[in-house]
Enzyme design. Sequence first.
Site, PDB file in Angstrom:
ATOM      1  N   GLU A 188       0.754  -1.150   0.033  1.00 26.44           N
ATOM      2  CA  GLU A 188       0.062  -0.131   0.071  1.00 26.44           C
ATOM      3  C   GLU A 188       0.989   1.265  -0.077  1.00 26.44           C
ATOM      4  OE1 GLU A 188      -3.990  -0.077   2.057  1.00 26.44           O
ATOM      5  OE2 GLU A 188      -2.703  -1.342   3.463  1.00 26.44           O
TER       6      GLU A 188
ATOM      7  N   SER B 184       4.915 -19.969  14.107  1.00 23.15           N
ATOM      8  CA  SER B 184       4.652 -21.390  14.171  1.00 23.15           C
ATOM      9  C   SER B 184       5.510 -21.719  15.370  1.00 23.15           C
ATOM     10  CB  SER B 184       5.678 -22.138  12.951  1.00 23.15           C
ATOM     11  OG  SER B 184       5.322 -21.562  11.756  1.00 23.15           O
TER      12      SER B 184
END
Length: 752
Positions: A166, A201
Amino acid sequence: MMASPAGARDVRTDYKAEIRWTSFGIPHIRAADEHGLGYGIGYAYARDNLCLLADEVLTVRGERARFLGREGQSSTGLDNVRSDFFFRWLNADEAVAGFLDSQPPAIRQLLSGYVAGFNHYLGEVATTKRPVACRDADWLRPLQEEDMARLVRRLLVEGGIGQFSEAMLAAAPPQAAAPTPTTVTSLSLERLRGFALERGSNAIAVGGERTENGKGRLLANPHFPWSGGLRFYQMHLTLPGKLDVMGAALPGLPVVNIGFNRHLAWTHTVDTSSHFTLHRLALDPKDPTRYLVDGRSLPLRKTTLSIDVREPDGRLSKQSHDIYESTFGPLLNWPGMLDWNRQHAYALQDVNLGNTRVLQQWLAMNQASDLDAFSAAIQDIQGIPWVNTLAVDDRGSALYMNASLVPNVPLERLGECADQALLGQGLPGLDGSRGDCDWQVDPEAAQPGVVAGKRLPALRRGDFVQNSNDSAWMSNPATPLTGYSPLVSREGRPLGARARYALAQLGAHDGQPFSEDFLTRLVTDNRVYLADLVLDDLLAFCASRSTDQELAGGCAALAAWDRRAELDSGLGLLYFQRFVAALPKLDAVWLHPFDPQDPLHTPRGIAWQDPQVARQLERALRKAASEVEAARWPERTTWGQIQIARRGNVQIPIPGGDGRMGIYNAIQSRQDADGRLEVVGGSSYIQLVSFDEKGPVAKGLLAFSQSSEPASPYFKDQTELFSRQEWQTLPFTREQIDADPNLLILRLRDRH
């Protein structure tokens, strides 16, 4: 037939593969060569996720607005128009061609086979039998080899420019208004810092000193999106005499990302290393589209992108947008943080834009026969983009490697070149006006400007190594990894709650073997470790406010809560989650703040007797109570009624919760219109791999199931298993595969 040289387009026209599907739709694909293996992978993946891959290809081609119009967004979170501009820039024709030309023959053959397999399935299945989501879609088209490169490049930049898309699209020279679709709407420091949470994770690699038989054992618990272009897929790949590997891969990849073979098992966790740098440019006072490096004025390169947009009346209109780039990379504009004004601008340099070795890297890991070959391949090829690697082998070694691509800015140079304002915000900023502040070339590195693999953190032990998205520092507290550039790893910082939970459990195991049951329970117990650190003090504070009726309901729910995120856990979990979110800064309320000399036990406790802290606690509890009570959940509501995964008309209760609270079974969810929390990511492909004399002994599951197609029998079967926390045996040997009661065999051959 002789292998094609690297870069040559494959003209082979004979593809053969055998697919054995076992329970839960896991394909075991066997072929005589890479052409056939890729062919089988592409066919199997199309059968399970035809619309998903076609939609992702539409994204990486930069054609969403052309086919779908302005409304909607891609799996990157960008609206269709911005998504198309970003991917037209990222996947420019020359970049895609350069990536393909750099591939060795084996990879090129896997890619061409994948394309042929996908297209075979697409041509084979009648239009009326295609999934509803794309049955009549004009964007459901045959796959091209270039699409495979585009998909890979999208994955590569997840840890860099992909997070700033963006801001890149919002960059325009001062007094030149950027077009409306490029306004920065969602970029924030919190979002950037949340990357490791959303792509995070847990991993524990256990060496032979702490297993029953002296062989390695691995727990892999990656937290990834449950939909879109980062949705894992289980598969087993075999090339007799060359490859026999099982695990999970991301869409469009003809190799296993996380998995195991006959001799070793490995997994990944998102690392804390920097995979990009921001360069503060000094602009030429005469022209804000030129910048100064060592006093020399250089022009920004302007590229005009053009896309087609389907308007509501069906006609196609053209829309264009300019991208500005320096020698470092594209310019950004993030108002209030990275402004482009008359004096300065900021450019982003992404180390993975030059990474053409990623598929070669995972193929070499798939084929490794021991940890020596495995670690050497990682250090030499240097294709891992933005993750740590943890692995074990059947000889009893456990390995941790923080060996992804990191910009090479020597520590002494970093001190001279760092942009302190950006560093203060946790962003890797450098002085872009000095040429000697650019990345340095190490002749031993696989790519110019990156740190050589052998200079990155690595630790090999016989007991264990672990990681839950912290730096390399405390992989094993007995051997701290220190002294690295902060672009690589930082010591002396608080550990995340998930890592502290794991280390506390590992440390309390009194020298006993870390059994399969012990490692399984780390995930399935759904313990909320942060509650262990603060809830007693929070309840003491509640007792001191026993006459406050506004707090009574929430305090009672907290007192009755089991401190877990199980399906039958009560409303106390929701109160606790909202309470933690409502605290402006958790660091300000600790009774025992972080001590770098005691990172495993600090911070902990709440200083609730401090009047300032008490006021914060009271405000946070009131806010949490207000939010929970506004949802009007009945008093006996359980967590399984609140957090769900929708599969058609079925609502499947999901255990686990926000990983920031120290829940090892980390789950990300978003509140839906009904007030429930619908899962969008978290625990994904779980594998627990041990070894015996015959090879790997593995169990696990894919939390969101194999197929994204509602009509598939594999759309929700493993999600229901995940809800019940029932990990399944993963069949690896031919005998295990053929003994599966749901075995389905297909022999494929394609002649053009």
